[in-house]
Design a protein around this motif. Structure first.
Motif, PDB file in Angstrom:
ATOM      1  N   ASN A 135      73.960  71.724  62.499  1.00 13.56           N
ATOM      2  CA  ASN A 135      73.348  70.753  61.592  1.00 13.56           C
ATOM      3  C   ASN A 135      73.991  70.780  60.225  1.00 13.56           C
ATOM      4  OD1 ASN A 135      71.787  73.321  61.402  1.00 13.56           O
ATOM      5  ND2 ASN A 135      70.730  72.225  59.760  1.00 13.56           N
ATOM      6  N   ARG A 136      74.525  71.936  59.798  1.00 10.45           N
ATOM      7  CA  ARG A 136      75.213  71.947  58.510  1.00 10.45           C
ATOM      8  C   ARG A 136      76.405  70.989  58.529  1.00 10.45           C
ATOM      9  NH1 ARG A 136      74.976  78.410  56.834  1.00 10.45           N
ATOM     10  NH2 ARG A 136      73.379  78.138  55.239  1.00 10.45           N
ATOM     11  N   THR A 137      77.187  71.036  59.582  1.00 11.76           N
ATOM     12  CA  THR A 137      78.350  70.155  59.659  1.00 11.76           C
ATOM     13  C   THR A 137      77.919  68.689  59.597  1.00 11.76           C
ATOM     14  OG1 THR A 137      79.576  71.784  60.948  1.00 11.76           O
ATOM     15  CG2 THR A 137      80.342  69.505  61.082  1.00 11.76           C
ATOM     16  N   VAL A 138      76.923  68.362  60.408  1.00  5.59           N
ATOM     17  CA  VAL A 138      76.446  66.977  60.457  1.00  5.59           C
ATOM     18  C   VAL A 138      75.915  66.540  59.084  1.00  5.59           C
ATOM     19  CG1 VAL A 138      74.626  65.526  61.437  1.00  5.59           C
ATOM     20  CG2 VAL A 138      75.969  67.004  62.934  1.00  5.59           C
ATOM     21  N   GLU A 139      75.150  67.401  58.460  1.00  7.37           N
ATOM     22  CA  GLU A 139      74.551  67.026  57.179  1.00  7.37           C
ATOM     23  C   GLU A 139      75.585  66.973  56.051  1.00  7.37           C
ATOM     24  OE1 GLU A 139      70.591  68.667  56.310  1.00  7.37           O
ATOM     25  OE2 GLU A 139      70.558  69.453  58.345  1.00  7.37           O
ATOM     26  N   TYR A 140      76.496  67.943  56.040  1.00  6.25           N
ATOM     27  CA  TYR A 140      77.518  67.914  54.985  1.00  6.25           C
ATOM     28  C   TYR A 140      78.339  66.628  55.074  1.00  6.25           C
ATOM     29  CZ  TYR A 140      76.548  72.935  54.407  1.00  6.25           C
ATOM     30  OH  TYR A 140      75.944  74.143  54.211  1.00  6.25           O
ATOM     31  N   ALA A 141      78.604  66.186  56.291  1.00  3.48           N
ATOM     32  CA  ALA A 141      79.376  64.949  56.457  1.00  3.48           C
ATOM     33  C   ALA A 141      78.639  63.785  55.782  1.00  3.48           C
ATOM     34  CB  ALA A 141      79.603  64.662  57.937  1.00  3.48           C
TER      35      ALA A 141
ATOM     36  N   LEU B 134      78.371  61.420  48.304  1.00  6.82           N
ATOM     37  CA  LEU B 134      79.206  61.770  47.166  1.00  6.82           C
ATOM     38  C   LEU B 134      80.268  60.694  46.965  1.00  6.82           C
ATOM     39  CD1 LEU B 134      80.655  65.372  46.700  1.00  6.82           C
ATOM     40  CD2 LEU B 134      81.804  63.323  45.864  1.00  6.82           C
ATOM     41  N   ALA B 135      80.887  60.297  48.062  1.00  5.07           N
ATOM     42  CA  ALA B 135      81.952  59.295  47.988  1.00  5.07           C
ATOM     43  C   ALA B 135      81.444  57.976  47.404  1.00  5.07           C
ATOM     44  CB  ALA B 135      82.551  59.068  49.377  1.00  5.07           C
ATOM     45  N   ILE B 136      80.256  57.583  47.804  1.00  3.69           N
ATOM     46  CA  ILE B 136      79.707  56.305  47.346  1.00  3.69           C
ATOM     47  C   ILE B 136      79.484  56.332  45.829  1.00  3.69           C
ATOM     48  CG2 ILE B 136      77.660  54.821  47.490  1.00  3.69           C
ATOM     49  CD1 ILE B 136      79.770  54.719  49.857  1.00  3.69           C
ATOM     50  N   VAL B 137      78.959  57.444  45.336  1.00  2.00           N
ATOM     51  CA  VAL B 137      78.770  57.556  43.888  1.00  2.00           C
ATOM     52  C   VAL B 137      80.130  57.598  43.192  1.00  2.00           C
ATOM     53  CG1 VAL B 137      77.825  58.964  42.015  1.00  2.00           C
ATOM     54  CG2 VAL B 137      76.511  58.646  44.132  1.00  2.00           C
TER      55      VAL B 137
ATOM     56  N   LYS C  85      88.352  57.311  42.041  1.00  2.00           N
ATOM     57  CA  LYS C  85      88.952  57.003  43.328  1.00  2.00           C
ATOM     58  C   LYS C  85      89.425  58.225  44.099  1.00  2.00           C
ATOM     59  CE  LYS C  85      90.303  52.261  42.562  1.00  2.00           C
ATOM     60  NZ  LYS C  85      91.412  51.308  42.438  1.00  2.00           N
ATOM     61  N   GLY C  86      89.969  59.211  43.382  1.00  2.00           N
ATOM     62  CA  GLY C  86      90.463  60.408  44.069  1.00  2.00           C
ATOM     63  C   GLY C  86      89.357  61.068  44.865  1.00  2.00           C
ATOM     64  N   GLU C  87      88.228  61.273  44.199  1.00  2.00           N
ATOM     65  CA  GLU C  87      87.093  61.890  44.876  1.00  2.00           C
ATOM     66  C   GLU C  87      86.588  60.983  46.005  1.00  2.00           C
ATOM     67  OE1 GLU C  87      87.502  61.838  41.652  1.00  2.00           O
ATOM     68  OE2 GLU C  87      87.207  63.871  40.875  1.00  2.00           O
ATOM     69  N   TYR C  88      86.572  59.674  45.749  1.00  2.00           N
ATOM     70  CA  TYR C  88      86.118  58.765  46.793  1.00  2.00           C
ATOM     71  C   TYR C  88      86.925  58.942  48.069  1.00  2.00           C
ATOM     72  CZ  TYR C  88      85.541  54.598  49.613  1.00  2.00           C
ATOM     73  OH  TYR C  88      85.330  53.760  50.668  1.00  2.00           O
ATOM     74  N   TRP C  89      88.224  58.891  47.944  1.00  2.00           N
ATOM     75  CA  TRP C  89      89.046  58.951  49.154  1.00  2.00           C
ATOM     76  C   TRP C  89      88.929  60.281  49.862  1.00  2.00           C
ATOM     77  CZ3 TRP C  89      90.132  54.820  51.487  1.00  2.00           C
ATOM     78  CH2 TRP C  89      90.358  53.619  50.773  1.00  2.00           C
ATOM     79  N   ARG C  90      88.861  61.338  49.078  1.00  2.00           N
ATOM     80  CA  ARG C  90      88.734  62.650  49.717  1.00  2.00           C
ATOM     81  C   ARG C  90      87.436  62.751  50.512  1.00  2.00           C
ATOM     82  NH1 ARG C  90      88.574  68.896  47.389  1.00  2.00           N
ATOM     83  NH2 ARG C  90      87.496  69.670  49.236  1.00  2.00           N
ATOM     84  N   PHE C  91      86.349  62.333  49.874  1.00  5.85           N
ATOM     85  CA  PHE C  91      85.056  62.600  50.510  1.00  5.85           C
ATOM     86  C   PHE C  91      84.678  61.533  51.547  1.00  5.85           C
ATOM     87  CE2 PHE C  91      85.018  65.514  46.982  1.00  5.85           C
ATOM     88  CZ  PHE C  91      84.557  66.659  47.606  1.00  5.85           C
ATOM     89  N   ILE C  92      85.174  60.331  51.384  1.00 10.82           N
ATOM     90  CA  ILE C  92      84.883  59.343  52.432  1.00 10.82           C
ATOM     91  C   ILE C  92      85.574  59.776  53.725  1.00 10.82           C
ATOM     92  CG2 ILE C  92      86.787  57.675  52.080  1.00 10.82           C
ATOM     93  CD1 ILE C  92      83.083  56.768  52.512  1.00 10.82           C
ATOM     94  N   LYS C  93      86.725  60.394  53.574  1.00 15.00           N
ATOM     95  CA  LYS C  93      87.422  60.929  54.740  1.00 15.00           C
ATOM     96  C   LYS C  93      86.635  62.101  55.338  1.00 15.00           C
ATOM     97  CE  LYS C  93      92.096  62.236  56.180  1.00 15.00           C
ATOM     98  NZ  LYS C  93      91.858  63.630  56.593  1.00 15.00           N
TER      99      LYS C  93
END
Lengths: 759, 759
Positions: free
Chosen positions: B466-472, B478-481, B488-496
């Protein structure tokens, strides 16, 4: 040194009060280290005393005090630390007597007739003509105010003042105001508290509660909140504002008002209880004598021969005194968990004190050290990590290693009883296995992920150089305890890891010596240059050499490769394996040359703890005579019995304990079971141990000429090593050093002190 | 369900006191969820109220209360939580009126004539014949005791009682006593505090200060410490012992004693100030009406049509009520840092509440949600991490993800103003980048080192699935914010990174469905079996299937692969990318079959938050009719207006808010800007928004037969999606759902709700 006006040192025996019986406490001069860089606390304190009342005349001084007579006193607060550097902490519950107009909450006055002695502070506030004297018990202070002015007289209790104030939330190393409260309970008692956060260790909020009682009723009073006076309003409730109370006395001219103020970290009623328990009378002199006797009980454990000079005794006993000011005993005063065991605060910082202060307490006051170690273990158990620094009930500010581990190992190898070493190993393992998380400055081992993965801390982390060196020694200490309690798996893992310093050992030459601890990046490549500030848009790189110092110019104070030192210093700081260090440096001859270069060229920093052991490294070359020469030169050039007699921040007694050990002719290698033997300053030193057994160090024929140990006898049997086991000391006996004007060809030559790689 | 004696539900309107004007609060029945598993708090409370006074008759009940009439009340304490599971917390400052002998500090009595209503608790203590009634303001409670016995009468204040007591230091999920203090200030006032640590979140020490004032003077009193009475001794100072006071009243038979008790987390003087500010009178009924009005202000924001049944309205308004009991507003009561902004405590736990409780507060009381989010951000700033759970001023007990991030994203996408989202992103990044250190249960993301290195949490860590699922999903938020504030850097990293759940997606079949989140070790190998207990010296392995549950039999409750659920549940919990989930499950047909299996076979757990969204997943198949069928079936079978009407721990309003949303026909996908539209329970629901604009949901022709949405109009224009943007709601307007007895062939069919992989 600023060119400020200084008070001449007055002979202590000229003070107007009588000393209690006993001898040694007379030689303590709390002013040593109060000028220059020492930053010591000069007010009265009991040994490990929780309350430390004293004058504040410099908001940014670590102890609140500057000797400069041109700096006016703005109050006498009840909490201070001694000898620290960096940002200040405490300075809470500020009391100020004054005369005249009452239209402001701020008062200040220059002082004269200042007298500073053990357990005593006195000065006349010249602006108001009020003589203020202070003495203290462990948790309550006794103030005696003599008012001479015919105008209106008052005592102010200000809960909005504290050291290093900052309104910036979480301002680094500054203190921030959280709240305060005051309650005038009767016409002789005021209660309340002040709540502050931050300070040097960037700690959480701490609350200092107080109760102040007077032997004369005040005729009326005014409380205040946020600078607005509320005459005769007894209570100012905590609403996050600064509060205080002014107590007005009628017809005081020529009269004395006594005030007792107790503090507590639990409640103001407990603060009152602390007064009632500790000072159930109004006799200032009696309290002073009691404090002197508390100190004498400890200071009398070291006795030196009658030929010792007053300056020597002053330096020795003041050294012992400074060592026993902190950590402070807060047993029963812990607001965080059950108060059913010893609790200490103000470990400030163990990085500074583990080398000589803890061992000195272990030697002279082992029951106290047992309590301190047990308090540290409870801190681990409840807060999750051992402290490296701790103040205001908060861990915070690791400097390099996780050196509480050395303190535990030192207690273990010296056989201190009453400590759960299994829990100790668990605490050490926590440091060694679990990264400290989101705040790598707070506790544990910063950069541990690297260290455990790569065998060194890479330049991805700040202080990578000294952290690697220190963790390696911490690992050694962990291994020793693991071995002692038969945990072989842990022993083998960590004894191997204790070689990790070698992973940063780079075979380069500098100033004629080879091999230095140097920065390496996470990909295993040596780092040759460090990015520094940009000039005109272009980034500067500076070459990284063993003498380079990247902080604070290129990076922040805490962000360099080595903390507060160069590679030259840390590359000599391998206390568990000097033999390997010598070998890697090119052998005995090269190493002797290296040490000589180090001291001659000024690469040595007398004020820096990582170099505390370095003058003694000649012992491992079979040349204890060179160690003694070096140590005596350092002391004679840097230490004295004057107010500026400590060459750096005393660091909670670190420098003082280093000095005291060397004056006795012993020096510990903390975490290991022996003491190195050096030429003492005294012909005879008797250590009256807690176990009832005396250990006597005699230096036969000692003189300025006969400064070399030719041979030695332990309990009348030949003793040829230049180091002695702790066990030999606690068993009692006589170590007789036969002095000569020439270095010995034999003593200390064949068997050098232990090194890990000898095993 | 134990077979204990239960009080029959009495009609609320029969209570002896009059209701204030207004309508909706009458429908709140605090008893819903007080039997069965709900664990709700049944005493009076203001919205988000700091004080929660109520009866304690079960030391191990989460709210202190069991409905069982055979369990005697031992006191009325001032602090409780609502709906929680695991170990209890609080239950501090226990008050007990009694009659008769005074030779013990323990008293208890059975109760009868119990009345429970919004803002009110009343019962007769049958043993003593004392009628006890309670109402409350935010931080002070009002007790009315009617004594009927002719024997000696007294009120006891016990500072040594609290829920889930344990003498074991750091006993897991239990509370430990630290200290207490009591002071009888006058013959009408008592002050003091109790200090406790531990509890469900294994938190640090918290102190509940109090002041209790009486409208009649007590004639004499006795304090106690550690069970020893000290008659007429006014003060028992905190020495780590349990203390309390008994207050004796003369000639009380047939008379009423009123007591007001204020609490504070700052000081007992502040507790007194809280009384004086909030209840400056002695009129019980007046205070009750004020509390009712505070609730009515919130509850009146939802209005339903007159055809709604009483049971429906009781369920709806009690649902809203439960949602607004916690977190508690402690603004001005923070002992940790400056009180110059909002401060909330008792986030218990965000893992439970982020899905529906926070969105419900955002919809009905957005100004409150702004304060709550700002309080969370200050907690991050000062304590280093956002809370997942927090209680007693301590972060503690992460369950799965770092779901405070969802709360921040939810506020962001719904346009809440007055929040520093830059700071929000910083806080989210802290979670995502910095492992939480020595205590992975406290805050942040446990197993983060794995997650950031491998793209999943390996079986080296507990709760890896569940940690993996929830962290995703947290990464998605995080990416949306980040995207919204142009990082943009953070967006691309975290959306991935938000695809990381796919790294544990294993193509296996179970019960006719393919593809499940399954455990994987750090070397990238799927884990097929889990080590379980040993039998007769031989270690057992159990196969790990999507229905396997390793806790609590093989490993501890918190140590399984999935927290409180099976892979079947978590494998459907991908709220940001249902489209990809459908694709990986084999397409629409397979997914519909999978959902049907899930519900039919009982793999769905109605009481578990990870499955909150699952009944709505049919929306992404273009079958909102199936979602509504499923949701109504779940509600009708599991929820009702009775005392056992909540099918699991209410979890601080989580289940109640899920219910309330669905009764209105909306359901949020927290962290995303829309609501799913379902068949409501009401023909008309009006949401009176804080911005002054009404949003009306009409269900034309709704009946038990006409339960399908055939088509819809938004502000009289055709509206063909089965989800609606938050913006459309806050702009005000009318959503008209035209109901039919058959599922629509068109509405909600073509455009399904958003998924990440659609972009």
């Amino acid at each position: 040194m600023k060119g400020f006006k200084l008070l001449p040192l007055v002979c202590l025996t000229l003070l107007s009060f009588e000393y209690a019986s006993g001898q040694n406490f007379k030689y303590v001069d709390p002013r040593i280290g109060s000028e220059g860089l020492g930053n010591v606390f000069i007010g009265p304190s009991c040994p490990y005393g929780m309350i430390k009342p004293g004058p504040d005349n410099d908001l940014h001084a670590n102890s609140g005090y500057t000797a400069d007579l041109d700096e006016p006193i703005y109050g006498f607060s009840q909490t201070h630390v001694s000898g620290t550097g960096g940002g200040a902490k405490y300075g809470n519950v500020s009391v100020m007597p004054f005369s005249g107009e009452f239209n402001s909450i701020k008062q200040e006055s220059l002082r004269d007739n200042e007298k500073i002695a053990i357990g005593y502070y006195g000065a006349r506030l010249s602006k108001y003509d009020i003589q203020t004297e202070i003495t203290t018990s462990d948790r309550a202070a006794f103030y005696r105010f003599k008012f001479n002015s015919e105008s209106k007289n008052a005592v102010k209790i200000d809960l909005g003042r504290y050291l290093d104030e900052s309104n910036l939330p979480d301002g680094r190393e500054t203190q921030q105001f959280v709240g305060s409260q005051v309650e005038v309970v009767s016409n002789t008692e005021v209660r309340g508290y002040t709540k502050i956060r931050g300070g040097w260790n960037n700690g959480g909020a701490y609350t200092v509660y107080f109760s102040a009682v007077f032997d004369k009723p005040f005729s009326n009073f005014s409380t205040w909140k946020d600078s607005v006076f509320y005459p005769n309003e007894a209570v100012q409730v905590d609403e996050g504002e600064k509060t205080g109370a002014m107590l007005f006395f009628d017809d005081l001219s020529g009269k004395i008002v006594n005030m007792k103020i107790g503090i507590s970290f639990i409640s103001s009623l407990k603060a009152k209880q602390n007064i009632d328990k500790e000072i159930p009378h109004w006799d200032f002199e009696k309290e002073l004598v009691e404090t002197q006797l508390k100190w004498e009980d400890l200071l009398s454990r070291v006795e030196v021969d009658s030929e010792a000079t007053t300056d020597q005794k002053t330096m020795l006993y003041t050294g012992l005194y400074h060592t026993m000011l902190m950590p402070v005993d807060r047993t029963g005063e812990n607001p965080l968990w059950e108060n059913n065991g010893p609790y200490y605060d103000d470990f400030y910082a163990i990085w500074d004190t583990y080398r000589s202060s803890s061992p000195l307490i272990t030697l002279l006051n082992p029951s106290r050290e047992v309590d301190i170690v047990n308090a540290m273990l409870q801190i681990y158990k409840r807060d999750g990590y051992l402290p490296d620094a701790r103040s205001g009930n908060s861990n915070g500010r690791t400097q390099g290693g996780s050196n509480a581990e050395v303190v535990i190992a030192d207690a273990f190898v010296k056989g201190l009883k009453g400590i759960n070493y299994k829990l100790g190993l668990e605490a050490m393992m926590k440091d060694a296995m679990y990264p400290p998380g989101g705040n790598e400055e707070k506790e544990g081992r910063g950069g541990l992920v690297d260290y455990n993965r790569l065998g060194y801390v890479s330049t991805d982390y700040v202080r990578s150089g000294n952290r690697t060196v220190e963790y390696a020694y911490n690992d050694y200490c962990l291994a020793i305890v693991a071995k002692g309690i038969k945990r072989k798996g842990e022993y083998w893992r960590f004894i191997k890891q204790s070689d990790n310093w070698q992973n940063l050992w780079r075979d380069i030459e500098d100033n004629g010596s080879r091999g230095f601890i140097m920065p390496k990046n996470a990909r295993g490549k040596w780092v040759d240059s460090i990015q520094c500030a940009a000039t005109n848009g272009k980034i500067n790189y500076v070459p990284y050499t063993p003498l380079a110092q990247d902080w604070p110019n290129c990076v922040c104070w805490w962000c360099g490769v080595f903390y507060e030192a160069s590679s030259w210093e840390y590359s000599l700081s391998i206390p568990h394996d000097v033999a390997m260090l010598i070998q890697k440096s090119g052998g005995n001859e090269a190493f002797e040359k290296r040490l000589n270069t180090f001291f001659r060229e000024g690469f040595y920093n007398v004020a820096n703890e990582p170099s505390f052991l370095t003058p003694n490294l000649y012992h491992w070359l079979g040349r204890p005579d060179l160690s003694s020469d070096r140590i005596h030169k350092i002391i004679d050039e840097n230490y004295n019995a004057g107010a500026a007699g400590i060459p750096g921040n005393d660091d909670s007694g670190a420098m003082s304990s280093w000095l005291a050990f060397h004056m006795m002719g012993l020096y510990p290698n903390a975490g290991q079971s022996y003491y190195l033997i050096n030429t003492p300053y005294f012909k005879e030193t008797i250590i009256h141990q807690e176990n009832g057994k005396d250990f006597i160090i005699k230096a036969k024929n000692l003189s300025s000429k006969n400064k070399y140990i030719k041979s030695a006898l332990l309990n009348q049997k030949p003793f040829n090593t230049a180091f002695i086991e702790h066990e030999d000391i606690i068993n009692g006996g006589v170590l007789e050093l036969i002095m000569s004007d020439k270095p010995s060809n034999k003593w200390g030559k064949t068997i050098v002190p232990p090194s890990k790689s000898d095993y």
